[in-house]
Design a protein around this motif. Structure first.
Motif, PDB file in Angstrom:
ATOM      1  N   ARG A 131     -86.818 -53.613  17.671  1.00 39.98           N
ATOM      2  CA  ARG A 131     -86.250 -53.800  16.327  1.00 39.98           C
ATOM      3  C   ARG A 131     -86.153 -52.461  15.597  1.00 39.98           C
ATOM      4  N   SER A 132     -87.248 -51.703  15.619  1.00 42.32           N
ATOM      5  CA  SER A 132     -87.239 -50.394  14.955  1.00 42.32           C
ATOM      6  C   SER A 132     -86.261 -49.442  15.629  1.00 42.32           C
ATOM      7  N   ALA A 133     -86.197 -49.506  16.940  1.00 42.36           N
ATOM      8  CA  ALA A 133     -85.317 -48.606  17.694  1.00 42.36           C
ATOM      9  C   ALA A 133     -83.875 -48.773  17.225  1.00 42.36           C
ATOM     10  N   TRP A 134     -83.458 -50.025  17.152  1.00 38.82           N
ATOM     11  CA  TRP A 134     -82.072 -50.251  16.757  1.00 38.82           C
ATOM     12  C   TRP A 134     -81.835 -49.780  15.325  1.00 38.82           C
ATOM     13  N   ALA A 135     -82.741 -50.123  14.424  1.00 41.62           N
ATOM     14  CA  ALA A 135     -82.562 -49.764  13.013  1.00 41.62           C
ATOM     15  C   ALA A 135     -82.554 -48.248  12.823  1.00 41.62           C
ATOM     16  N   LEU A 136     -83.332 -47.536  13.634  1.00 45.10           N
ATOM     17  CA  LEU A 136     -83.544 -46.104  13.398  1.00 45.10           C
ATOM     18  C   LEU A 136     -82.758 -45.235  14.371  1.00 45.10           C
ATOM     19  N   GLY A 137     -81.716 -45.789  14.964  1.00 46.86           N
ATOM     20  CA  GLY A 137     -80.765 -44.952  15.678  1.00 46.86           C
ATOM     21  C   GLY A 137     -81.091 -44.658  17.132  1.00 46.86           C
ATOM     22  N   VAL A 138     -81.986 -45.413  17.736  1.00 46.90           N
ATOM     23  CA  VAL A 138     -82.225 -45.270  19.178  1.00 46.90           C
ATOM     24  C   VAL A 138     -81.208 -46.151  19.901  1.00 46.90           C
ATOM     25  N   ASP A 139     -80.558 -45.594  20.910  1.00 44.71           N
ATOM     26  CA  ASP A 139     -79.392 -46.265  21.493  1.00 44.71           C
ATOM     27  C   ASP A 139     -79.703 -47.107  22.710  1.00 44.71           C
ATOM     28  N   ALA A 251     -92.064 -46.349  15.412  1.00 48.21           N
ATOM     29  CA  ALA A 251     -91.200 -46.271  14.234  1.00 48.21           C
ATOM     30  C   ALA A 251     -91.225 -44.862  13.641  1.00 48.21           C
ATOM     31  N   VAL A 252     -92.412 -44.264  13.574  1.00 47.94           N
ATOM     32  CA  VAL A 252     -92.516 -42.902  13.048  1.00 47.94           C
ATOM     33  C   VAL A 252     -91.738 -41.930  13.936  1.00 47.94           C
ATOM     34  N   ALA A 255     -87.927 -42.368  13.483  1.00 45.31           N
ATOM     35  CA  ALA A 255     -87.473 -41.827  12.195  1.00 45.31           C
ATOM     36  C   ALA A 255     -87.520 -40.299  12.209  1.00 45.31           C
ATOM     37  N   ARG A 258     -84.655 -38.623  14.335  1.00 42.66           N
ATOM     38  CA  ARG A 258     -83.295 -38.925  13.880  1.00 42.66           C
ATOM     39  C   ARG A 258     -82.535 -37.703  13.469  1.00 42.66           C
TER      40      ARG A 258
ATOM     41  N   ARG B 238     -79.445 -47.178  10.716  1.00 44.96           N
ATOM     42  CA  ARG B 238     -78.129 -47.370  11.325  1.00 44.96           C
ATOM     43  C   ARG B 238     -77.265 -48.187  10.357  1.00 44.96           C
ATOM     44  N   LEU B 244     -85.890 -53.623   9.618  1.00 44.57           N
ATOM     45  CA  LEU B 244     -87.097 -52.908   9.998  1.00 44.57           C
ATOM     46  C   LEU B 244     -88.252 -53.760   9.498  1.00 44.57           C
TER      47      LEU B 244
END
Lengths: 258, 258
Positions: A131-139, A251-252, A255, A258, B238, B244
């Protein structure tokens, strides 16, 4: 169709979810994926993945735009609870075929940031990281062969369904396959509390493509994985503390990179 | 003392933990705190808090440095499981009196970074946030009156015991008491996905003392709380995503404000 018998074979994908998240007779990592809750089911329906069945109380099922051809079954909350074996507060479920993993070159070609998980045996941590990966720009996500099944119900639920749509595959040759990631132009970064390098010092301009390795709480990353990376880095913490949960640490990291 | 009867009154603090995390006859937020696992129990024993009892299997109890005067009871794992009502994999528990909250002026005087939680009703999220807070340099926690009990067993467990030693109190007048936090020199920052300001733009030099407000997943912070703060800020995500988890968001916030 309205289901009145909790054991109706048309809703067999959802029988006794606690006991049978892996359907009897299926191996770990096979069998349909079970998705819970309106948000995650909506994400599934929009994903193009092959949906097998939608099952819920009428009030929740009516909220969904279900594509033609997908079987939809409704039941009152008592029958629904009897089917799954516990009280479902979210009121709707769906099942789908397991996503077909992309070939590694395709996964790598489409990504700038990747998270690589080693030995993560807690489904909720995998879901939270996704969930965090997607929100924070991990592809994309890569998993070593000892991670828990990322398509297990609890992982998908905690990910809010993002696990279904995030490019993901297991690296069968571990940690040897990390060399394939490096060859594609990724800087491989191991997160470990004992490192000398602050994660924030990994310059995104000098390292436009990064693959960050995260290990399980307790054991952390294996020595073999640490030996295979370009950089070992840490999250700065209060002196004397190494107590950050892996999902919080992830998550840290996402972020920061990024 | 070796316990052979699971109902022995000497281990009454641990009877039927699932059913009775709040002891029968106690109000929410009263009664002893139950702590699980060697790491968290060690933290308790070192904390100076009034320990009521330690109870576990001999192999785990022997690992602990229990101060003189603290009752220690051992049992085999079957009796222990019968007492608590489920299979305890961690093998040791302790109970203590509830920490006495510091007066607000004392709490504020000793802190540079504070996390303020509103409406967080998930114990595991509170525990995870407390764990990250301590690791990432947050000095104290403040809770609005609607948060779940931070000394509930599951919260303490997920925090790895850090909830026992982190300065913490409930703000009874909410959000009015935020003014007392501001008067003490703290910049109050509300985390909300709809804000225009990037959290990283909150300059730690210009704002040496910050109190960051976090709301529950779903509803987020109340309008009254948002109106009461100096700055509303967001974590960059994103585009199109606001997904998150609050514990992951908290970790990112704490690391960013450091």
């Amino acid at each position: 169709m309205t289901i009145t018998d909790p054991r109706d074979p048309r809703v067999a994908d959802f029988h006794d979810l606690h006991a049978g998240d892996r359907r009897p007779g299926t191996e770990r990592g096979t069998g349909p994926v079970v998705v819970e809750g309106v948000t995650a089911v909506e994400r599934l329906l929009a994903s193009g993945l092959p949906v097998r069945c939608v099952y819920g109380v009428p009030g929740r099922v009516d909220q969904l735009a279900v594509p033609a051809g997908v079987p939809v079954h409704v039941a009152d909350k008592w029958v629904l609870s009897e089917t799954i074996g516990f009280r479902l507060t979210r009121g709707v479920l769906a099942s789908c075929e397991r996503p077909v993993p992309p070939a590694l070159p395709d996964l790598l070609a489409g990504a700038r940031r990747i998270a690589v998980l080693e030995g993560l045996n807690d489904h909720e941590n995998i879901g939270s990281i996704a969930r965090s990966a997607w929100a924070l720009g991990v592809d994309a996500l890569l998993l070593d062969p000892t991670c828990a099944d990322p398509y297990y119900r609890r992982a998908v639920r905690v990910s809010m369904g993002h696990l279904l749509t995030t490019p993901l595959r297991v690296l069968p040759d571990w940690p040897g396959d990390l060399e394939r990631v490096r060859s594609a132009g990724f800087t491989t970064v191991a997160l470990t509390p004992g490192a000398d390098v602050d994660l924030a010092a990994v310059d995104p301009v000098a390292h436009p493509r990064t693959a960050v390795l995260l290990g399980a709480e307790g054991p952390g990353l294996s020595a073999a994985a640490m030996d295979a990376v370009d950089v070992r880095a840490r999250i700065p913490m209060r002196p004397g503390v190494d107590s950050l949960g892996v999902a919080a640490a992830a998550a840290v990291v996402f972020a920061t990179l990024r």
